[in-house]
Design a protein around this motif. Structure first.
Motif, short mmCIF file in Angstrom:
data_model
loop_
_atom_site.label_atom_id
_atom_site.label_comp_id
_atom_site.label_asym_id
_atom_site.label_seq_id
_atom_site.Cartn_x
_atom_site.Cartn_y
_atom_site.Cartn_z
N UNK A 30 33.07 28.70 -4.75
CA UNK A 30 33.65 27.53 -4.10
C UNK A 30 32.56 26.71 -3.43
N UNK A 31 32.56 25.42 -3.67
CA UNK A 31 31.64 24.53 -2.96
C UNK A 31 32.14 24.45 -1.52
N UNK A 32 31.36 24.98 -0.59
CA UNK A 32 31.85 25.25 0.76
C UNK A 32 30.98 24.57 1.82
N UNK A 33 31.65 24.01 2.82
CA UNK A 33 30.98 23.46 3.99
C UNK A 33 31.46 24.21 5.22
N UNK A 34 30.54 24.70 6.03
CA UNK A 34 30.90 25.27 7.32
C UNK A 34 30.37 24.31 8.38
N UNK A 35 31.25 23.84 9.25
CA UNK A 35 30.85 22.86 10.25
C UNK A 35 31.25 23.34 11.64
N UNK A 36 30.45 22.97 12.63
CA UNK A 36 30.68 23.40 14.01
C UNK A 36 31.16 22.23 14.84
N UNK A 37 32.27 22.45 15.57
CA UNK A 37 32.74 21.47 16.55
C UNK A 37 32.52 21.98 17.96
N UNK A 38 31.84 23.11 18.08
CA UNK A 38 31.54 23.71 19.38
C UNK A 38 30.31 23.02 19.96
N UNK A 39 30.42 22.38 21.13
CA UNK A 39 29.26 21.69 21.70
C UNK A 39 28.05 22.62 21.90
N UNK A 40 28.30 23.92 22.04
CA UNK A 40 27.19 24.87 22.23
C UNK A 40 26.36 25.03 20.96
N UNK A 41 26.97 24.82 19.79
CA UNK A 41 26.29 24.85 18.50
C UNK A 41 25.40 26.07 18.30
#
Length: 387
Positions: A30-41
């Motif tokens: 699967x062409x996959x993107x993992x993205x962070x919305x946590x300001x701490x990153x």
């Protein structure tokens, strides 16, 4: 496109579980993107790779993104912020105070949802995995699109009409506060256009689900139970609970034996409380879970040979039965709940979270009858015999 959001109390290993899920999905093609919305990153630290504000390839079939919400906020909210600063300065606040009050708490995080909507519309990925902030921030984030929509639709047009009517007169009176310009209203409209529809995307049971990450600990479980109720209130579906850092049986030591007994009791509570939602488990590893190799081991531990992108559980969270509106709030108690009717909307509060529910047409001419809580469902009856 499939969307999976991960949240949980801070420190439970949420970022690692999200990264592991994305990595296993990518390995399965699967062409996959993992993205962070946590300001701490901490996503880049977990993957052990450079991750920027735009999607960056970090492994075969896997991209990662850490959104710079502050930069998005400064770009998209500049006109509104400048007007707020002008107004607050007129009220006598100092520069620092005005600066702090010119930004709505949580607004910067909302821009991450705008990116999520953009990815969904573009359809460039088969799967997007979202590493959300800890539960309290996540609930604020997920409730903002609905709250913002309500204000834009109910308050914004009226305010703009009033301001456009009285601005020529008020601008001549120097003792009155500064009046918002058309540029300010246009900026608000552009911002709303960016996030409009995200609620529908997140609440789409055919494509989107949320997974709660917990440790077998009393306080963590209690917070997860509250979060589960709040998610249901806003129409979001949880399709799995991931129990992370379980002490494995092969660890034989008096110290850990005691902890294993405690965890066993908590695991039993998790199984009973969240049923029939699937419970996925991962042991406590003897090394840090950092880098793609370690994340791959964690992903194999959680999912075995199953598809991490599959919808693991479906359940209704709101339904209309005859003249009764039913909302799923599985862990709420009567003291947590308050229900009020205003016009054609039902205001429902569960704990510290409140949702405005637009009533179906069939109930709009009816009076609210009794409200009851039974079996994890809040039932609000309506009497359609009285207008």
């Amino acid at each position: 496109m499939r969307l999976i959001l991960f949240t949980g109390k801070g420190g439970v290993g949420k970022t690692s579980v999200a990264g592991a899920t994305a990595l296993v999905a990518a390995k399965r093609g699967l062409k996959t993107l993992v993205m962070s919305t946590d300001p701490a990153h901490s996503l880049a630290d977990s993957i052990d790779a450079e991750v920027g504000d735009q999607p960056t390839m970090v492994d075969s079939g896997l991209w990662a993104q850490q959104i710079d919400t502050q930069q998005r906020l400064e770009t998209s909210w500049r006109e509104v912020r400048e007007y707020a600063l002008e107004l607050l300065s007129w009220l006598g606040l100092s520069g620092i105070e005005a600066e702090e009050l010119s930004i709505i708490p949580g607004l910067d995080e909302l821009f991450s949802l705008a990116d999520l909507k953009q990815h969904h519309s573009a359809g460039a990925y088969d799967l997007v995995v979202v590493d959300c902030a800890p539960t309290a921030e996540t609930m604020r984030l997920l409730s903002l699109p609905e709250v913002l929509s309500w204000y834009i639709e109910k308050v914004f047009p009226v305010n703009r009409k009033i301001v456009n009517t009285v601005r020529p007169v008020l601008q001549r009176i120097k003792s009155l506060p500064p009046i918002a310009s058309d540029d300010v209203f246009a900026a608000i409209e552009r911002f709303y256009d960016r996030v409009d529809g995200i609620k529908q995307v997140l609440a789409d049971a055919a494509t989107t689900s949320i997974r709660l990450v917990v440790n077998p600990e009393k306080m963590v479980i209690a917070e997860a139970e509250r979060t589960f109720s709040y998610l249901c209130l806003f129409g979001y579906r949880v399709d799995a609970v991931v129990v992370n850092r379980i002490i494995p049986d092969e660890v034989t030591d008096a110290y850990f034996d005691r902890w294993r007994d405690i965890q066993a009791q908590h695991l039993e509570r998790i199984e009973q409380s969240f049923a029939p939602v699937p419970i996925l488990k991962a042991r406590l590893f003897d090394t840090e879970v950092v880098g793609t190799q370690a994340l791959g081991r964690l992903g194999a531990e959680i999912y075995g040979g199953s598809d991490p992108a599959a919808i693991l559980h479906t359940d209704e969270v709101m339904k209309l039965v005859d003249r009764t509106l039913m909302i799923k709030v599985p862990f709420a108690s009567k003291g947590d709940i308050d229900v009020n009717r205003r016009g054609q909307e039902l205001f429902v509060r569960v704990g510290s979270n409140k949702r405005v529910v637009a009533l179906p047409v069939v109930l709009q001419g009816a009076q609210v009858g009794a409200a009851s809580l039974d079996g994890g469902w809040l039932s609000v009856s309506f009497d359609t015999g009285h207008a």
